[in-house]
Design a protein around this motif. Structure first.
Motif, PDB file in Angstrom:
ATOM      1  N   ASN A  96      -1.615  20.090  48.579  1.00  0.00           N
ATOM      2  CA  ASN A  96      -0.311  19.856  49.197  1.00  0.00           C
ATOM      3  C   ASN A  96       0.758  19.737  48.107  1.00  0.00           C
ATOM      4  OD1 ASN A  96      -0.058  17.135  48.306  1.00  0.00           O
ATOM      5  ND2 ASN A  96      -1.132  16.366  50.105  1.00  0.00           N
ATOM      6  N   ALA A  97       2.017  19.649  48.529  1.00  0.00           N
ATOM      7  CA  ALA A  97       3.140  19.695  47.572  1.00  0.00           C
ATOM      8  C   ALA A  97       3.084  18.530  46.585  1.00  0.00           C
ATOM      9  CB  ALA A  97       4.458  19.683  48.329  1.00  0.00           C
ATOM     10  N   THR A  98       2.644  17.355  47.061  1.00  0.00           N
ATOM     11  CA  THR A  98       2.647  16.179  46.195  1.00  0.00           C
ATOM     12  C   THR A  98       1.549  16.221  45.147  1.00  0.00           C
ATOM     13  OG1 THR A  98       3.161  15.117  48.317  1.00  0.00           O
ATOM     14  CG2 THR A  98       3.137  13.706  46.417  1.00  0.00           C
ATOM     15  N   GLN A  99       0.399  16.799  45.503  1.00  0.00           N
ATOM     16  CA  GLN A  99      -0.757  16.826  44.562  1.00  0.00           C
ATOM     17  C   GLN A  99      -0.646  17.898  43.493  1.00  0.00           C
ATOM     18  OE1 GLN A  99      -3.364  18.270  47.651  1.00  0.00           O
ATOM     19  NE2 GLN A  99      -4.649  16.446  47.561  1.00  0.00           N
ATOM     20  N   ARG A 100       0.016  18.989  43.811  1.00  0.00           N
ATOM     21  CA  ARG A 100      -0.194  20.251  43.072  1.00  0.00           C
ATOM     22  C   ARG A 100      -0.035  20.154  41.559  1.00  0.00           C
ATOM     23  NH1 ARG A 100       5.267  23.335  45.398  1.00  0.00           N
ATOM     24  NH2 ARG A 100       6.477  21.420  45.505  1.00  0.00           N
ATOM     25  N   PHE A 101       1.002  19.440  41.074  1.00  0.00           N
ATOM     26  CA  PHE A 101       1.242  19.444  39.627  1.00  0.00           C
ATOM     27  C   PHE A 101       0.221  18.595  38.876  1.00  0.00           C
ATOM     28  CE2 PHE A 101       5.601  20.114  41.463  1.00  0.00           C
ATOM     29  CZ  PHE A 101       5.652  21.471  41.181  1.00  0.00           C
ATOM     30  N   ALA A 102      -0.140  17.446  39.467  1.00  0.00           N
ATOM     31  CA  ALA A 102      -1.118  16.554  38.816  1.00  0.00           C
ATOM     32  C   ALA A 102      -2.463  17.247  38.649  1.00  0.00           C
ATOM     33  CB  ALA A 102      -1.271  15.278  39.628  1.00  0.00           C
ATOM     34  N   VAL A 103      -2.849  18.041  39.642  1.00  0.00           N
ATOM     35  CA  VAL A 103      -4.150  18.727  39.590  1.00  0.00           C
ATOM     36  C   VAL A 103      -4.152  19.792  38.483  1.00  0.00           C
ATOM     37  CG1 VAL A 103      -5.736  20.191  40.921  1.00  0.00           C
ATOM     38  CG2 VAL A 103      -4.672  18.225  42.005  1.00  0.00           C
ATOM     39  N   LEU A 104      -3.014  20.478  38.307  1.00  0.00           N
ATOM     40  CA  LEU A 104      -2.900  21.451  37.207  1.00  0.00           C
ATOM     41  C   LEU A 104      -2.919  20.729  35.855  1.00  0.00           C
ATOM     42  CD1 LEU A 104      -2.435  24.389  36.211  1.00  0.00           C
ATOM     43  CD2 LEU A 104       0.014  23.999  36.476  1.00  0.00           C
ATOM     44  N   GLN A 105      -2.134  19.653  35.751  1.00  0.00           N
ATOM     45  CA  GLN A 105      -2.083  18.876  34.500  1.00  0.00           C
ATOM     46  C   GLN A 105      -3.463  18.357  34.107  1.00  0.00           C
ATOM     47  OE1 GLN A 105       0.568  16.001  36.060  1.00  0.00           O
ATOM     48  NE2 GLN A 105       2.428  16.986  35.331  1.00  0.00           N
ATOM     49  N   ALA A 106      -4.244  17.944  35.115  1.00  0.00           N
ATOM     50  CA  ALA A 106      -5.564  17.348  34.848  1.00  0.00           C
ATOM     51  C   ALA A 106      -6.610  18.386  34.459  1.00  0.00           C
ATOM     52  CB  ALA A 106      -6.038  16.578  36.075  1.00  0.00           C
ATOM     53  N   GLY A 107      -6.251  19.671  34.539  1.00  0.00           N
ATOM     54  CA  GLY A 107      -7.191  20.722  34.151  1.00  0.00           C
ATOM     55  C   GLY A 107      -8.188  21.081  35.241  1.00  0.00           C
ATOM     56  N   GLU A 108      -7.949  20.609  36.470  1.00  0.00           N
ATOM     57  CA  GLU A 108      -8.883  20.917  37.565  1.00  0.00           C
ATOM     58  C   GLU A 108      -8.697  22.347  38.081  1.00  0.00           C
ATOM     59  OE1 GLU A 108      -8.845  17.770  40.565  1.00  0.00           O
ATOM     60  OE2 GLU A 108      -8.336  16.363  38.956  1.00  0.00           O
ATOM     61  N   ILE A 109      -7.517  22.914  37.823  1.00  0.00           N
ATOM     62  CA  ILE A 109      -7.281  24.333  38.140  1.00  0.00           C
ATOM     63  C   ILE A 109      -6.722  25.005  36.890  1.00  0.00           C
ATOM     64  CG2 ILE A 109      -6.945  24.066  40.648  1.00  0.00           C
ATOM     65  CD1 ILE A 109      -3.907  24.010  40.144  1.00  0.00           C
ATOM     66  N   ASP A 110      -6.893  26.330  36.809  1.00  0.00           N
ATOM     67  CA  ASP A 110      -6.381  27.092  35.662  1.00  0.00           C
ATOM     68  C   ASP A 110      -4.980  27.608  35.931  1.00  0.00           C
ATOM     69  OD1 ASP A 110      -8.978  27.011  34.343  1.00  0.00           O
ATOM     70  OD2 ASP A 110      -9.620  28.436  35.889  1.00  0.00           O
ATOM     71  N   ILE A 111      -4.707  27.850  37.217  1.00  0.00           N
ATOM     72  CA  ILE A 111      -3.432  28.450  37.599  1.00  0.00           C
ATOM     73  C   ILE A 111      -3.012  27.873  38.953  1.00  0.00           C
ATOM     74  CG2 ILE A 111      -4.729  30.458  38.455  1.00  0.00           C
ATOM     75  CD1 ILE A 111      -2.359  32.211  37.920  1.00  0.00           C
ATOM     76  N   LEU A 112      -1.742  27.537  39.068  1.00  0.00           N
ATOM     77  CA  LEU A 112      -1.186  27.084  40.340  1.00  0.00           C
ATOM     78  C   LEU A 112      -0.388  28.251  40.913  1.00  0.00           C
ATOM     79  CD1 LEU A 112      -0.555  24.715  42.355  1.00  0.00           C
ATOM     80  CD2 LEU A 112       1.512  24.306  40.996  1.00  0.00           C
ATOM     81  N   SER A 113      -0.871  28.808  42.016  1.00  0.00           N
ATOM     82  CA  SER A 113      -0.188  29.938  42.651  1.00  0.00           C
ATOM     83  C   SER A 113       0.075  29.535  44.096  1.00  0.00           C
ATOM     84  CB  SER A 113      -1.061  31.195  42.569  1.00  0.00           C
ATOM     85  OG  SER A 113      -0.352  32.332  43.020  1.00  0.00           O
ATOM     86  N   ARG A 114       1.158  28.745  44.259  1.00  0.00           N
ATOM     87  CA  ARG A 114       1.333  28.036  45.533  1.00  0.00           C
ATOM     88  C   ARG A 114       2.806  27.899  45.873  1.00  0.00           C
ATOM     89  NH1 ARG A 114       3.035  23.979  47.974  1.00  0.00           N
ATOM     90  NH2 ARG A 114       1.891  22.821  49.552  1.00  0.00           N
ATOM     91  N   ASN A 115       3.451  28.960  46.323  1.00  0.00           N
ATOM     92  CA  ASN A 115       4.866  28.953  46.730  1.00  0.00           C
ATOM     93  C   ASN A 115       5.648  27.783  46.102  1.00  0.00           C
ATOM     94  OD1 ASN A 115       3.184  27.563  48.926  1.00  0.00           O
ATOM     95  ND2 ASN A 115       5.202  26.988  49.661  1.00  0.00           N
ATOM     96  N   THR A 116       5.719  27.799  44.774  1.00  0.00           N
ATOM     97  CA  THR A 116       6.339  26.700  44.024  1.00  0.00           C
ATOM     98  C   THR A 116       7.601  27.198  43.317  1.00  0.00           C
ATOM     99  OG1 THR A 116       4.208  25.604  43.716  1.00  0.00           O
ATOM    100  CG2 THR A 116       5.941  25.045  42.154  1.00  0.00           C
TER     101      THR A 116
END
Length: 327
Positions: free
Chosen positions: A71-91
């Motif tokens: 969701n919109a609130t989680q997205r950046f923290a999950v990228l910062q934490a290294g849990e995803i390599d790329i955020l491709s989410r209407n941002t």
């Protein structure tokens, strides 16, 4: 301008992706046209295709993607934490996000603007008529801030009704809890098409109140992976400009056009500069088609979203899609 080319070393993100054999991609949980899964768990959408193209490029297989709905609130923290390599989410790419969240936007894959949706029976025809109106909006988004700015500048005294998730925002609007719903115009088209009992009962007002350049982002600190994601998208845009499609990409390998030869790796090897092989762009195009094909299939006039190409047309057709040359 001439320069001496030196091969790149791969970079830690690429090494990690290769050793796990999977690209980790953060997407919207459900925004048909951009990212949505069917009952079998197959993901489709414009943002989804970006990750498939990167997976085809670096792993030689567009299916090797682990999808993480955010969701919109989680997205950046999950990228910062290294849990995803790329955020491709209407941002939306903004200064604040670019400079303070430890991430890099890799370019724009959809030029959008914030709009409003109202019921046809409300007879509202312009955003300026929303004086004192209740407007459903999702928290943790540029949308919420833009709404407040727009209300203040135009002295509309709009009353935002704020929700944590897109699902909750959708439900509230369709249950009649707000007179209008605001988000990116493409998102409104997606929500109307998917959630409305009868999509024709809802109107997206013509006014756009912001610039919303949407695109993928990666973590800071890995210039090599940043370059790969950026150039995969540029290659898909340039492929459209030069008429390279998913269907003709194999035939185009015998093209005598120097630009086509460079993109498809039949003349010089641009891949070595990215820590990849010379067919890096060929694989991306073969997997998802060029940018125009991605647009058409997912969100264009012939898709269920029926969005016009508009600003997302090529630069030489009146749009903003302009890729630096693959050379």
């Amino acid at each position: 301008m001439g320069s001496v080319a030196t091969p790149a070393f791969a970079g830690k993100t690429l090494d990690a992706i290769k050793s796990r054999g999977m690209l980790n991609c953060g997407v919207n949980p459900s925004l048909p046209g951009f990212a949505a899964a069917d009952s079998q768990g197959n993901w489709t959408g414009l943002d989804v295709d970006v990750c498939k193209a990167v997976a085809a490029t670096v792993l030689n297989d567009a299916a090797k993607v682990k999808w993480t709905p955010l969701n919109a609130t989680q997205r950046f923290a999950v990228l910062q934490a290294g849990e995803i390599d790329i955020l491709s989410r209407n941002t939306t790419w903004t200064l604040n996000r670019d400079a303070s969240l430890g991430l890099h936007f890799t370019g724009t894959t959809y030029y959008d603007g914030q709009g409003f949706m109202v019921t046809k029976k409300s007879k509202i025809t312009s955003a300026k008529s929303l004086k004192g109106a209740t407007v459903c909006v999702q928290s943790g988004t540029t949308t919420e801030k833009n709404l407040n700015d727009y209300s203040k500048v135009n002295k509309l005294n709009i009353k935002p009704v704020v929700f944590d998730t897109q699902e909750a925002t959708n439900k509230a609007y369709f249950a009649g809890r707000c007179q209008a719903y605001t988000t990116d115009a493409s998102g409104l088209a997606s929500v109307r098409n998917k959630e409305a009992t009868n999509p024709d009962d809802h109107v997206i007002l013509p006014d756009l109140i912001s610039k919303e350049p949407l695109g993928p982002s990666v973590r800071r600190g890995d210039d090599e992976f940043f370059a790969i994601v950026k150039w995969v998208v540029y290659a898909l845009i340039e492929a459209e400009e030069y008429g390279i499609t998913q269907a003709n990409v194999d035939q185009m390998k015998s093209s005598t056009d120097p630009v086509v030869q460079r993109i498809l790796g039949t003349s010089e090897d641009t891949g070595k500069l990215l820590g990849l092989d010379k067919e890096w762009a060929y694989r991306a195009i073969k997997a998802v088609g060029n940018y125009g094909e991605m647009f058409e299939r997912n969100v264009g006039p012939k898709s269920t979203l029926k969005l016009p190409r508009g600003l997302n047309n090529q630069w030489n057709k009146g749009g903003l899609m302009y890729a630096p040359p693959v050379r």
